[in-house]
Design an enzyme around this catalytic site. Structure first.
Site, short mmCIF file in Angstrom:
data_model
loop_
_atom_site.label_atom_id
_atom_site.label_comp_id
_atom_site.label_asym_id
_atom_site.label_seq_id
_atom_site.Cartn_x
_atom_site.Cartn_y
_atom_site.Cartn_z
N HIS A 2 0.80 -1.23 0.00
CA HIS A 2 0.00 0.00 0.00
C HIS A 2 0.83 1.27 0.00
CE1 HIS A 2 -3.02 -2.96 1.32
NE2 HIS A 2 -3.80 -2.20 0.58
N CYS A 30 2.03 19.68 2.14
CA CYS A 30 2.89 19.98 0.99
C CYS A 30 2.01 20.33 -0.20
CB CYS A 30 3.77 18.78 0.66
SG CYS A 30 4.89 19.08 -0.73
N GLY A 66 -2.32 -8.02 11.44
CA GLY A 66 -3.19 -6.89 11.72
C GLY A 66 -4.16 -6.53 10.62
N ALA A 110 -0.40 -7.27 17.53
CA ALA A 110 0.86 -7.58 16.84
C ALA A 110 2.06 -7.07 17.63
CB ALA A 110 0.86 -6.98 15.44
#
Length: 126
Positions: A2, A30, A66, A110
């Site tokens: 991702h 930005c 997760g 996790a």
């Protein structure tokens, strides 16, 4: 799969840059770019999907950490790994649809489960 929140993707031609507006560190606002990530609802780049499929098909162990294991196409990777003979380890606080397929289900956070398993597998020499 991702992306990387620490990288910036410039609006012009969507090329990657090493930092945000000339500054290293956490990404500030930005005007010339956005985080180099795929947001929910956006399509993953085809090259990333191809690389993910190849890695899942070629791996001997796949860690699914997760995730709800419900959002495709990412959710398909553990099943492809399992089909290719890999051990699939699911780490999640709650049961997921992957539990029935996974070789090992480690239920918990996790950040707690993985360090504990690593310490058990490779105890510090003293």
């Amino acid at each position: 799969m991702h992306g990387d929140i620490r990288r910036v993707k410039r609006f012009v031609r969507h090329h990657r840059a090493d930092n945000w507006c000339g500054q290293a560190g956490s990404p500030p606002a930005c005007p010339h770019g956005e985080p180099d990530v795929v947001w929910f609802g956006e399509m993953l780049p085809e090259a990333v999907l191809d690389a993910t499929r190849q890695a899942a098909a070629d791996c001997s162990v796949l860690l699914s950490v997760g995730t709800s294991s419900r959002v495709c196409p990412a959710a398909a990777a553990p099943y492809l790994a399992d089909h290719s003979g890999a051990a699939v380890v699911s780490v999640n606080p709650r049961p997921t649809p992957l539990d029935a397929t996974a070789s090992f289900n480690l239920h918990g956070k996790a950040g707690e489960v993985l360090p504990a398993r690593l310490a058990a597998a490779w105890p510090a020499s003293g």
